[in-house]
Design a protein around this motif. Structure first.
Motif, PDB file in Angstrom:
ATOM      1  N   PHE A 267       0.827  -1.205   0.000  1.00  0.00           N
ATOM      2  CA  PHE A 267       0.000   0.000   0.000  1.00  0.00           C
ATOM      3  C   PHE A 267       0.864   1.259   0.000  1.00  0.00           C
ATOM      4  CE2 PHE A 267      -3.707  -2.457   0.437  1.00  0.00           C
ATOM      5  CZ  PHE A 267      -4.808  -1.617   0.337  1.00  0.00           C
ATOM      6  N   SER A 268       2.036   1.173   0.595  1.00  0.00           N
ATOM      7  CA  SER A 268       2.943   2.320   0.597  1.00  0.00           C
ATOM      8  C   SER A 268       3.508   2.577  -0.789  1.00  0.00           C
ATOM      9  CB  SER A 268       4.087   2.093   1.594  1.00  0.00           C
ATOM     10  OG  SER A 268       5.009   3.161   1.564  1.00  0.00           O
ATOM     11  N   ILE A 269       3.964   1.524  -1.458  1.00  0.00           N
ATOM     12  CA  ILE A 269       4.606   1.703  -2.769  1.00  0.00           C
ATOM     13  C   ILE A 269       3.573   2.069  -3.849  1.00  0.00           C
ATOM     14  CG2 ILE A 269       4.479  -0.681  -3.614  1.00  0.00           C
ATOM     15  CD1 ILE A 269       7.396  -0.327  -4.541  1.00  0.00           C
ATOM     16  N   THR A 270       2.331   1.576  -3.716  1.00  0.00           N
ATOM     17  CA  THR A 270       1.289   1.928  -4.687  1.00  0.00           C
ATOM     18  C   THR A 270       0.566   3.211  -4.304  1.00  0.00           C
ATOM     19  OG1 THR A 270      -0.349   0.569  -3.512  1.00  0.00           O
ATOM     20  CG2 THR A 270       0.903  -0.485  -5.289  1.00  0.00           C
ATOM     21  N   TYR A 271       0.780   3.652  -3.084  1.00  0.00           N
ATOM     22  CA  TYR A 271       0.159   4.861  -2.525  1.00  0.00           C
ATOM     23  C   TYR A 271      -1.366   4.777  -2.555  1.00  0.00           C
ATOM     24  CZ  TYR A 271       1.271   9.330  -0.431  1.00  0.00           C
ATOM     25  OH  TYR A 271       1.469  10.348   0.483  1.00  0.00           O
ATOM     26  N   HIS A 272      -1.888   3.560  -2.409  1.00  0.00           N
ATOM     27  CA  HIS A 272      -3.329   3.389  -2.237  1.00  0.00           C
ATOM     28  C   HIS A 272      -3.736   3.979  -0.894  1.00  0.00           C
ATOM     29  CE1 HIS A 272      -6.006   0.932  -4.884  1.00  0.00           C
ATOM     30  NE2 HIS A 272      -4.893   0.886  -5.590  1.00  0.00           N
ATOM     31  N   GLU A 273      -4.945   4.468  -0.832  1.00  0.00           N
ATOM     32  CA  GLU A 273      -5.393   5.159   0.371  1.00  0.00           C
ATOM     33  C   GLU A 273      -5.660   4.189   1.519  1.00  0.00           C
ATOM     34  OE1 GLU A 273      -7.999   8.861   0.269  1.00  0.00           O
ATOM     35  OE2 GLU A 273      -9.397   7.338   0.985  1.00  0.00           O
ATOM     36  N   VAL A 274      -5.209   4.581   2.701  1.00  0.00           N
ATOM     37  CA  VAL A 274      -5.463   3.819   3.922  1.00  0.00           C
ATOM     38  C   VAL A 274      -6.646   4.466   4.632  1.00  0.00           C
ATOM     39  CG1 VAL A 274      -4.552   3.170   6.178  1.00  0.00           C
ATOM     40  CG2 VAL A 274      -3.076   3.073   4.162  1.00  0.00           C
TER      41      VAL A 274
ATOM     42  N   ILE B  57     -14.968   0.575  -2.155  1.00  0.00           N
ATOM     43  CA  ILE B  57     -14.472  -0.631  -1.480  1.00  0.00           C
ATOM     44  C   ILE B  57     -13.174  -1.147  -2.092  1.00  0.00           C
ATOM     45  CG2 ILE B  57     -16.755  -1.352  -0.691  1.00  0.00           C
ATOM     46  CD1 ILE B  57     -16.802  -3.339  -3.018  1.00  0.00           C
ATOM     47  N   SER B  58     -12.535  -0.343  -2.946  1.00  0.00           N
ATOM     48  CA  SER B  58     -11.308  -0.816  -3.605  1.00  0.00           C
ATOM     49  C   SER B  58     -10.189  -1.065  -2.599  1.00  0.00           C
ATOM     50  CB  SER B  58     -10.853   0.186  -4.667  1.00  0.00           C
ATOM     51  OG  SER B  58     -10.506   1.430  -4.077  1.00  0.00           O
ATOM     52  N   ASP B  59     -10.077  -0.220  -1.577  1.00  0.00           N
ATOM     53  CA  ASP B  59      -9.022  -0.402  -0.573  1.00  0.00           C
ATOM     54  C   ASP B  59      -9.262  -1.678   0.242  1.00  0.00           C
ATOM     55  OD1 ASP B  59      -7.911   2.065  -1.353  1.00  0.00           O
ATOM     56  OD2 ASP B  59      -9.279   3.133  -0.033  1.00  0.00           O
TER      57      ASP B  59
ATOM     58  N   PRO C 209     -12.244   1.259   5.640  1.00  0.00           N
ATOM     59  CA  PRO C 209     -12.436  -0.029   4.956  1.00  0.00           C
ATOM     60  C   PRO C 209     -11.142  -0.837   4.845  1.00  0.00           C
ATOM     61  CG  PRO C 209     -13.622   1.689   3.790  1.00  0.00           C
ATOM     62  CD  PRO C 209     -12.802   2.376   4.840  1.00  0.00           C
ATOM     63  N   PHE C 210     -10.008  -0.144   4.681  1.00  0.00           N
ATOM     64  CA  PHE C 210      -8.713  -0.835   4.640  1.00  0.00           C
ATOM     65  C   PHE C 210      -8.440  -1.529   5.971  1.00  0.00           C
ATOM     66  CE2 PHE C 210      -4.281  -0.534   6.021  1.00  0.00           C
ATOM     67  CZ  PHE C 210      -3.662  -1.341   5.086  1.00  0.00           C
TER      68      PHE C 210
END
Length: 299
Positions: free
Chosen positions: A174-181, A256-258, A184-185
């Motif tokens: 999640f850090s390298i893709t910078y997806h939101e935390v 709900i992607s995260d 739901p995560f």
């Protein structure tokens, strides 16, 4: 069970290579978390709350599509009436508010009125984060105690290390893709922890059943045979969970992607760690200190 296999795979042959590779991935994930950090969502950072009223009915999907065009697709959007929505934005800049309102007017072709604007604090504040860390620590200690009681302390350490491995690597991705935390995560992370420990317990339970053959097979073959015996169950469980999660990830939408991405990573990493982290650690520990091997057999 729709897949039934009879295999004789030498999983433990690659245990040291797998442990080394996992250690490097965990180290890389920790470096990413320290240097790059995580992209915390509105639940953790706070932002701006907009209450908007349109002159005709509007859907959340329409609003999200409009915001996505200007880079605010990850905002929390909630409809409270046919014409009204609440939008929680990861910004507190007045210029962004004007940009959003103008975008909605132009793309939706509707008149929109701003009923309320306020800067809001994070839902998951520092107290909640401390509580989450405490609850997680207590849960890990409880798992350590349970697996120690049911199997043996070495098994418990292997199971807990596998859980920590899964969580750190997921955070690293999640850090390298910078997806939101976001919240739901967090739900996805808690789900993957339960999934991972369940798979590990299944392997350990079969090892305990076969422990009477330890002298004949040796520790390496004991784990190899036990893993092969439950491999069909592991594949079936993973696939029946994986297919719906992939569907959610691809077509479930941004809301709900995260959650689905955390589950997707967790299923893959958790299945791997049940064999090559939890199992491999126990095997290595026994090979270096075999004098306590008989304790598990007596339980």
């Amino acid at each position: 069970m729709f897949i039934k296999l009879k295999t004789n795979i030498n999983f433990m042959k690659y245990r040291r290579l797998a442990l080394l590779g996992s250690a490097l991935l965990v180290l890389l994930s920790l470096v990413l978390l320290i240097t790059r950090g995580l992209n915390f969502g509105i639940d953790f950072t706070g932002g701006m709350l907009l209450q908007l009223e349109f002159d005709s009915p509007v859907s959340v999907a329409e609003v999200r599509g409009s915001l996505d065009k200007i880079g605010f697709g990850g905002s929390v959007i909630q409809a409270y009436s046919e014409k009204g929505v609440l939008i929680r934005l990861k910004t507190d800049q007045e210029s962004d508010q004007k940009k959003i309102v103008n975008s909605l007017r132009e793309s939706l072709g509707k008149n929109v009125k701003v009923l309320r604007t306020e800067v809001v604090g994070p839902v998951a504040g520092s107290q909640l984060r401390r509580s989450a860390i405490l609850a997680t620590s207590l849960a890990l200690l409880a798992m350590l105690a349970y697996i120690t009681f049911r199997f043996q302390f070495r098994f418990a350490v292997g199971g807990v290390v596998a859980l920590v491995h899964d969580v750190i690597i997921t955070l690293g991705i999640f850090s390298i893709t910078y997806h939101e935390v976001s919240m739901p995560f967090i739900a996805g992370m808690l789900t993957l922890v339960g999934y991972s420990i369940n798979d590990t317990i299944v392997v350990f339970d079969r090892v305990r059943e076969n422990f009477k053959n330890l002298k004949q097979w040796g520790m390496v073959d004991l784990f190899n045979n036990s893993i092969n015996q439950v491999l069909s169950r592991t594949i079936n469980t993973s696939l029946t969970t994986l297919f719906p999660v992939i569907t959610l990830f691809l077509w479930g939408g941004e809301v709900i992607s995260d959650f689905s991405m955390a589950l997707l990573i967790g299923i893959i990493v958790g299945t791997y760690s049940s064999i090559y982290i939890a199992g491999a650690m126990v095997v290595e520990w026994y090979l270096r200190s075999p004098h306590e091997a008989g304790k598990l057999q007596k339980r």
